[in-house]
Design a protein around this motif. Sequence first.
Motif, mmCIF file in Angstrom:
data_model
loop_
_atom_site.group_PDB
_atom_site.id
_atom_site.type_symbol
_atom_site.label_atom_id
_atom_site.label_comp_id
_atom_site.label_asym_id
_atom_site.label_seq_id
_atom_site.Cartn_x
_atom_site.Cartn_y
_atom_site.Cartn_z
ATOM 1 N N THR A 30 -3.845 7.989 -14.728
ATOM 2 C CA THR A 30 -3.891 6.520 -14.802
ATOM 3 C C THR A 30 -5.339 6.035 -14.728
ATOM 4 O O THR A 30 -5.887 5.541 -15.711
ATOM 5 C CB THR A 30 -3.076 5.887 -13.656
ATOM 6 O OG1 THR A 30 -3.582 6.354 -12.398
ATOM 7 C CG2 THR A 30 -1.597 6.200 -13.792
ATOM 8 N N ARG A 53 -12.571 -2.634 1.177
ATOM 9 C CA ARG A 53 -11.156 -2.978 1.006
ATOM 10 C C ARG A 53 -10.631 -3.626 2.272
ATOM 11 O O ARG A 53 -10.862 -3.123 3.375
ATOM 12 C CB ARG A 53 -10.376 -1.703 0.724
ATOM 13 C CG ARG A 53 -8.891 -1.888 0.389
ATOM 14 C CD ARG A 53 -8.298 -0.521 0.116
ATOM 15 N NE ARG A 53 -6.885 -0.490 -0.210
ATOM 16 C CZ ARG A 53 -6.407 -0.439 -1.453
ATOM 17 N NH1 ARG A 53 -7.218 -0.478 -2.479
ATOM 18 N NH2 ARG A 53 -5.108 -0.354 -1.655
ATOM 19 N N ASN A 57 -4.480 -3.969 2.987
ATOM 20 C CA ASN A 57 -4.015 -3.413 1.709
ATOM 21 C C ASN A 57 -3.770 -1.910 1.838
ATOM 22 O O ASN A 57 -4.697 -1.127 1.971
ATOM 23 C CB ASN A 57 -5.065 -3.698 0.621
ATOM 24 C CG ASN A 57 -4.497 -3.529 -0.790
ATOM 25 O OD1 ASN A 57 -3.351 -3.128 -0.969
ATOM 26 N ND2 ASN A 57 -5.314 -3.830 -1.782
ATOM 27 N N HIS A 62 -1.297 10.795 -2.554
ATOM 28 C CA HIS A 62 -1.019 11.659 -3.699
ATOM 29 C C HIS A 62 -0.571 13.035 -3.239
ATOM 30 O O HIS A 62 -1.206 13.635 -2.365
ATOM 31 C CB HIS A 62 -2.263 11.760 -4.577
ATOM 32 C CG HIS A 62 -2.665 10.443 -5.178
ATOM 33 N ND1 HIS A 62 -3.181 9.419 -4.423
ATOM 34 C CD2 HIS A 62 -2.598 9.977 -6.443
ATOM 35 C CE1 HIS A 62 -3.405 8.367 -5.207
ATOM 36 N NE2 HIS A 62 -3.067 8.677 -6.432
ATOM 37 N N SER A 138 -7.723 3.260 -6.288
ATOM 38 C CA SER A 138 -8.599 3.364 -7.448
ATOM 39 C C SER A 138 -10.058 3.378 -6.962
ATOM 40 O O SER A 138 -10.390 2.720 -5.979
ATOM 41 C CB SER A 138 -8.342 2.204 -8.399
ATOM 42 O OG SER A 138 -8.377 0.974 -7.705
ATOM 43 N N SER A 175 -0.637 3.009 -11.839
ATOM 44 C CA SER A 175 0.779 3.375 -11.819
ATOM 45 C C SER A 175 1.688 2.184 -11.536
ATOM 46 O O SER A 175 1.289 1.199 -10.917
ATOM 47 C CB SER A 175 1.006 4.434 -10.735
ATOM 48 O OG SER A 175 0.697 3.908 -9.454
ATOM 49 N N ARG A 189 4.480 -3.473 -8.681
ATOM 50 C CA ARG A 189 3.376 -3.577 -9.651
ATOM 51 C C ARG A 189 3.854 -2.947 -10.954
ATOM 52 O O ARG A 189 4.419 -1.860 -10.938
ATOM 53 C CB ARG A 189 2.131 -2.830 -9.137
ATOM 54 C CG ARG A 189 0.954 -2.897 -10.117
ATOM 55 C CD ARG A 189 -0.318 -2.286 -9.561
ATOM 56 N NE ARG A 189 -0.239 -0.839 -9.457
ATOM 57 C CZ ARG A 189 -1.182 -0.079 -8.894
ATOM 58 N NH1 ARG A 189 -2.269 -0.627 -8.384
ATOM 59 N NH2 ARG A 189 -1.042 1.229 -8.824
HETATM 60 O O1 TXA Z 1 -2.444 4.719 -10.627
HETATM 61 C C1 TXA Z 1 -2.634 4.478 -9.433
HETATM 62 O O2 TXA Z 1 -1.737 4.066 -8.684
HETATM 63 C C2 TXA Z 1 -4.062 4.719 -8.892
HETATM 64 C C3 TXA Z 1 -4.359 6.212 -8.932
HETATM 65 C C4 TXA Z 1 -5.664 6.552 -8.262
HETATM 66 O O3 TXA Z 1 -3.287 6.903 -8.360
HETATM 67 N N1 TXA Z 1 -4.155 4.193 -7.568
HETATM 68 C C5 TXA Z 1 -4.198 2.868 -7.306
HETATM 69 O O4 TXA Z 1 -4.363 2.568 -5.964
HETATM 70 O O5 TXA Z 1 -4.109 2.005 -8.166
HETATM 71 P P1 TXA Z 1 -4.756 1.115 -5.432
HETATM 72 O O6 TXA Z 1 -4.952 1.272 -3.981
HETATM 73 O O7 TXA Z 1 -5.892 0.608 -6.216
HETATM 74 O O8 TXA Z 1 -3.469 0.277 -5.663
HETATM 75 C C6 TXA Z 1 -2.335 0.593 -4.888
HETATM 76 C C7 TXA Z 1 -1.343 -0.521 -4.922
HETATM 77 C C8 TXA Z 1 -1.842 -1.712 -4.169
HETATM 78 O O9 TXA Z 1 -1.466 -2.879 -4.841
HETATM 79 C C9 TXA Z 1 -1.127 -1.579 -2.834
HETATM 80 O O10 TXA Z 1 -0.957 -2.812 -2.212
HETATM 81 C C10 TXA Z 1 0.192 -0.940 -3.257
HETATM 82 O O11 TXA Z 1 -0.153 -0.073 -4.304
HETATM 83 N N2 TXA Z 1 0.779 -0.167 -2.155
HETATM 84 C C11 TXA Z 1 0.341 0.976 -1.611
HETATM 85 N N3 TXA Z 1 1.113 1.344 -0.565
HETATM 86 C C12 TXA Z 1 2.059 0.406 -0.447
HETATM 87 C C13 TXA Z 1 3.148 0.188 0.446
HETATM 88 N N4 TXA Z 1 3.406 1.008 1.464
HETATM 89 N N5 TXA Z 1 3.905 -0.916 0.270
HETATM 90 C C14 TXA Z 1 3.642 -1.756 -0.732
HETATM 91 N N6 TXA Z 1 2.638 -1.627 -1.612
HETATM 92 C C15 TXA Z 1 1.853 -0.565 -1.468
#
Ligand code: TXA
Length: 335
Positions: A30, A53, A57, A62, A138, A175, A189
């Motif tokens: 991604t 950050r 959030n 992974h 990310s 993702s 998302r």
């Molecule tokens: O494609 C992806 O998901 C990339 C690659 C590196 O794997 N990662 C990514 O992570 O986009 P980040 O942190 O930029 O975005 C993660 C999203 C955020 O909107 C966060 O709030 C949500 O996922 N998220 C993570 N854990 C969560 C949880 N326990 N409950 C609700 N939302 C969560």
Amino acid sequence: MPVWPATAEHITQAADRIRAGGLVAFPTETVYGLGANALNAQAVEKIFIAKGRPSFNPVIVHVADVEQARGLTRDWTPSADKLAAAYWPGPLTLVLRRSPVIPDNVTAGGDTVGIRCPNHPIARELIRRSGVPIAAPSANKSSELSPTRAGHVVKAFGDSIVILDGGPCSIGIESTVVDVSGPEVQILRSGLITPGMIRECVGPITTPRESAILRSPGMLKKHYAPRTRVELHTRHQQALRAQARYANEGKTAIIITLGVGEPGSEEYILPDDPSTYARQLYSTLHAIDEAGADVILVVLPPDRPEWQAVRDRLIRAAAMDDPVAESGHTGSDSA
Ligand code: TXA
Ligand code: MG
């Protein structure tokens, strides 16, 4: 040297760094992630500091396979089972109730954890060799554009972070995130895995209402945004007129549209196909940022399900920085 070609030797060194509590940026299918040992709160804290950050959030963890994922949850649900069987490894994050082995900062203090099994050989090898799950948002500064190439990560962090270079990401947007922690499955998302694909697997689901978002973009926190201001248009003609107006004011406006044809010097034409468009979107925005335009005029792709994830990113990129300032309320600082 912060950018490491992803040789077997470098992946082993990167895995050592992860185990030792350090940070490593690595490619996934991604976007590039900024990784740390997900079981080590101090290591995860370094991610929050490096990105700027906000601590509310949560971060995605992974894993190498379903078995490792199960070990991080308290309640692996039937929906999780079906979705993982259908789409892992791949661009799908499952939100489930967390096991106590997950540190608080990974989940932002919440009761759930987001888990993804990526489908990228370098990411998979790094997770396997580390021997631990890898927490990775990310690899960009908070609220900025996600990186789809190693060079984008360098632009954000300079040479302060080791980056495994895996070339350009094949999917190019983040993702799909799906909450499967309870009986009601909900998309948090949008991404390449569409609501239709998820419904096919688990039955009825709740999806975010894009129409509501579109009606009040000021309610949205800016996210996935280039440094250059983004303005949305529904038609190419409209964007061309806006471009001429900006030119009259001595400003450079770059158009991103879709379809076929010869791009002008101040126009990018992305393919009229959602997945190829997605693959090119962030690198196009990064390139415009580097060229130093005043504004980006985006012609929105059609409001159809297959374009939902791309439209979501574009709408967020154009959202205002401070929704309170946009809402017309004043007086909160009167005390
Ligand atoms: O494609 C992806 O998901 C990339 C690659 C590196 O794997 N990662 C990514 O992570 O986009 P980040 O942190 O930029 O975005 C993660 C999203 C955020 O909107 C966060 O709030 C949500 O996922 N998220 C993570 N854990 C969560 C949880 N326990 N409950 C609700 N939302 C969560
Ligand atoms: Mg992100």
